[in-house]
Design an enzyme around this catalytic site. Structure first.
Site, PDB file in Angstrom:
ATOM      1  CG  ASP A   8      83.700  -7.541   3.680  1.00  0.00           C
ATOM      2  OD1 ASP A   8      83.349  -6.801   2.754  1.00  0.00           O
ATOM      3  OD2 ASP A   8      84.051  -8.716   3.522  1.00  0.00           O
ATOM      4  CD  GLU A  39      83.429 -12.353   3.996  1.00  0.00           C
ATOM      5  OE1 GLU A  39      83.142 -13.433   3.487  1.00  0.00           O
ATOM      6  OE2 GLU A  39      84.482 -11.750   3.734  1.00  0.00           O
ATOM      7  CG  ASN A  67      85.652 -15.522   1.482  1.00  0.00           C
ATOM      8  OD1 ASN A  67      85.228 -14.377   1.239  1.00  0.00           O
ATOM      9  ND2 ASN A  67      86.759 -15.721   2.166  1.00  0.00           N
ATOM     10  CG  HIS A  68      85.404 -15.348   6.060  1.00  0.00           C
ATOM     11  ND1 HIS A  68      86.297 -16.245   6.594  1.00  0.00           N
ATOM     12  CD2 HIS A  68      86.156 -14.411   5.432  1.00  0.00           C
ATOM     13  CE1 HIS A  68      87.529 -15.865   6.299  1.00  0.00           C
ATOM     14  NE2 HIS A  68      87.481 -14.756   5.593  1.00  0.00           N
ATOM     15  CG  HIS A 151      82.427 -11.431  -0.880  1.00  0.00           C
ATOM     16  ND1 HIS A 151      82.457 -10.418   0.048  1.00  0.00           N
ATOM     17  CD2 HIS A 151      83.299 -12.354  -0.425  1.00  0.00           C
ATOM     18  CE1 HIS A 151      83.290 -10.726   1.021  1.00  0.00           C
ATOM     19  NE2 HIS A 151      83.830 -11.900   0.747  1.00  0.00           N
ATOM     20  CG  HIS A 176      86.855 -10.895  -0.856  1.00  0.00           C
ATOM     21  ND1 HIS A 176      86.809 -11.810   0.166  1.00  0.00           N
ATOM     22  CD2 HIS A 176      87.940 -11.235  -1.597  1.00  0.00           C
ATOM     23  CE1 HIS A 176      87.811 -12.682   0.038  1.00  0.00           C
ATOM     24  NE2 HIS A 176      88.514 -12.353  -1.007  1.00  0.00           N
ATOM     25  CG  HIS A 178      88.210  -6.730   4.486  1.00  0.00           C
ATOM     26  ND1 HIS A 178      88.346  -7.243   5.753  1.00  0.00           N
ATOM     27  CD2 HIS A 178      87.260  -7.487   3.888  1.00  0.00           C
ATOM     28  CE1 HIS A 178      87.522  -8.274   5.915  1.00  0.00           C
ATOM     29  NE2 HIS A 178      86.850  -8.439   4.792  1.00  0.00           N
TER      30      HIS A 178
HETATM   31 FE   LIG Z   1      85.460 -10.002   4.390  1.00  0.00          FE
HETATM   32 FE   LIG Z   2      85.568 -12.345   1.873  1.00  0.00          FE
END
Ligand SMILES: [Fe+2]
Ligand SMILES: [Fe+2]
Ligand SMILES: [Fe+2]
Ligand SMILES: [Fe+2]
Ligand SMILES: [Fe+2]
Ligand SMILES: [Fe+2]
Ligand SMILES: [Fe+2]
Ligand SMILES: [Fe+2]
Lengths: 259, 259, 259, 259
Positions: A8, A39, A67-68, A151, A176, A178
């Site tokens: 990410d 994302e 999700n973003h 993710h 996801h 990070h």
């Molecule tokens: Fe992320």
């Molecule tokens: Fe995420």
């Protein structure tokens, strides 16, 4: 062929780190293709057309997400039209955008699939196993190189999907959380695996957010407006060497460094 | 002084890996003290008196734990009496056992604290920040070396606690996800940090459980009785060199290998 | 004495319903005191000084709240100074505002306590049992009438707290789910109980939000900006008759109607 | 036609309450058909062949279920063969059993559908909206009377599904929380709705479990083995009068009483 997969990308610092790293890594590892999760590329939440262009223009071949992906509303204007920007596959029929893409690098067809997990996620995704089975069975047989960005939050869901796909895809990389994990390996049937690629973004932060704000929320249990951190950056990614004739991973090399 | 911190020991394979590793690592890194998480030591769930004795007899100085500490009922018979086996600190007053211990190695006093997170955990723990503040302020001033095992799920809760404790403890190491992270570092004020030490247990598994059973549960969404995997093992830990005069971390070295 | 307890007041419709109901119910049931949950009073999220004044001026004696109490930032300007507006008790020491209040109606001292649950809640609250035990043991012995608003998600956590407090408080009423339950009763030792008082707000909605927006989010799993519904309203509350000499509930009457 | 829908039957007490109630309610309301949720009929967890026979023999026409359907392993022996025992529809293809059934009462065809929610549930169900859309579009056009048991945790998911299905089914009734809600209504387009039918089982309990055990778990945050409560019972259900010519609900009557 050598593929670089990048975790990410968070905000301005993440984009800077990516753009500084790509030319160097490309040379050092003879990278043929770059897949990066975008994302959080736009200030920590979502992605804009301008930032997408910037990242694709910097050498990223395919942008995955999570999700973003829908955080910046303008994404609806172009998500359908840009095959190189993926959203999670396992969303309801009719969702804008694409969950996978078949592209080619040096005439080698490559499929990139983006799929989201279900445990502890902020949205309710459809079954990733059914979704992946369906896509994998529908890919043309000449597509041997298959890269999956999963993710998801929990280690167990990610590792289980690794075993589920072992021998069916070239690489399954998690995103996801990070935080890069140190468990990269080639599974017995030839799939390269890592639980999480980790963030490419501001390293003195809590997964990209200013630490003091996250601590404030934990301490007070009151709503806090999060802001993306600045300062020195980190880069997280994985280089996988894939045999284009059968799609098996031959070797892999994890990359993580801070400024 | 050199401290070795070891992640969740899972079952027979985990105990074997630990016992094989300790003498070698002790020599290689001149280890002075060993802290290991034993919450999954007994067949994946909890710990027995016999296994505790075995681990402490093998060179572990302090055993930490987490959400599985109470899985084997016999633990209630001895948890109060064994200062070297910790349960999470942030449980209600009256809970059997101890959340921290002050011990000594070569006449250097060392505090080990075990605390659990709150995000997505199977039990409802009290606030870890309040709990830690309370313990830290009550420790005698001659205790400079302080080691914290933070048993938690999310990367954000763990990293935030790292920043919260930076400069106040010698090391904050995460456990519970069973996957080692690659983000070890010494934070600016001298605290050694890693998001997760990773599992010491069977490596061809899903966080210790037989892969096929976890996949079966994911695929069918029906109850599945989990069993601990067998086969080759892995070892996950972190060596931290702490300055005993001020408790600051001087260096750290992450250890992860598979058989 | 007769106490009217009112569930989460949502937005303009909720305030209108409350103000229309109070004079009528006060007469019909000879109400001595009104406790109402105001966490959603300001457009669905939080409460302002103006709206608080409006509600207290309309006959509400004590306003309780929940996870939305800090949504409007201005609340920090007055929360410390208004004993009649409560926030959940089980927040960390130093949190602005008060978790309980001792007031008096017709010279009868009454304690109102506001506490939040831990299962599936958007914030991490401290242990409600420890918090309640502490407050209950610190109340002056002349305070016999004790009313608890338990703001929680799951039926099991709420019912268990009812049994836990039976005989120690006059009433334990649930809030937060915005749907009134039909299980009101007086527990064996004299505590009036209901799992949820239900919402006082727009009835053609999904717990106060425009239905089409909630459906859109469920269907698409994309972020949707929620808006409070308009249209006809509903009222949800419970009248409890408490014996002021011993604090036991004598009878109760559930109220729920739609326009 | 008059349909009686009954909430989760818990253990021996639940079965006793059901069998005592059915003849009386059948007469009082001229019931034509009975649908009851049997996921907790066998001692609180799952259902056996013997108990299924007992319930179907007592006058239940269709048994629905939820997350506990697979708790008793013997269910796999007969779930495929008993159309009158449903499991949630939105499970992966290949799951044993059936998510809906078309039966007939007095020559009137009736569809009963069992579907599970996704918010805060212990399993990861597929999208209930897609699943329902698919079943509803595949039903023969002569099936006008359609009854849906939505087994879900949150009020918002249940109410939203009510609005989503309004006019498309005769009744949508919630189950799973074991507490009856007081919000029954006929939605504008003719669908009878209630957020939860409530439990038919032991009333002095926490959703069927012995109170002291649930409190013990809340207080100690240690594992506790739950046992189904005994003692007096309660009955929760809803009678809906459906117009068989168009499937619209004409009236409804909520039933809740304790011994
Ligand atoms: Fe992320
Ligand atoms: Fe995420
Ligand atoms: Fe563990
Ligand atoms: Fe754990
Ligand atoms: Fe509310
Ligand atoms: Fe709330
Ligand atoms: Fe149930
Ligand atoms: Fe259930």
């Amino acid at each position: 062929m050598k593929v670089l997969l990048v975790g990410d990308i968070v905000g301005k610092t993440g984009r800077r780190m990516l753009k500084e790293a790509l030319p160097r890594l490309r040379e050092e590892y003879a990278i043929d293709m770059v897949v990066a999760n975008g994302e959080n590329a736009a200030g920590g939440n979502g992605i804009t057309h301008e930032i997408m262009d910037d990242l694709l223009g910097s050498g990223v071949d395919v942008l995955t997400s999570g999700n973003h992906i829908f955080d910046k509303k303008e994404v609806f204007d172009f998500l359908d039209d840009v095959p190189a920007l993926l959203r999670p596959l396992n969303l309801p029929p009719g969702t804008p955008g694409h969950g996978y893409v078949v592209t080619a690098t040096n005439d080698i067809p490559v499929a990139v699939i983006n799929v989201a997990g279900r445990a502890f996620m902020p949205f309710q995704y459809d079954d990733p196993l059914q979704g992946l089975d369906h896509v994998l069975s529908s890919l043309p047989s000449e597509v041997k190189v298959i890269l999956v960005d999963f993710h998801a939050e929990t280690t167990s869901e990610k590792i289980a999907l690794g075993w589920y796909l072992d021998g069916r895809v070239s690489a399954l990389v998690g995103t996801h959380t990070h935080v890069q994990t140190a468990d990269e390996r080639i599974l017995p049937k030839g799939t390269a695996y890592i639980t999480d690629l980790g963030m490419t973004g501001p390293c003195d932060s809590v997964i990209g957010v200013k630490s003091e704000l996250v601590i404030q929320k934990m301490r007070t249990q009151m709503p806090v407006r999060f802001e993306t951190a600045t300062g020195p950056g980190q880069f997280g990614g994985l280089v996988v060497d894939v045999d284009p004739t059968n799609g098996k991973a031959l070797s892999l090399h994890r990359i993580f460094y801070r400024e």
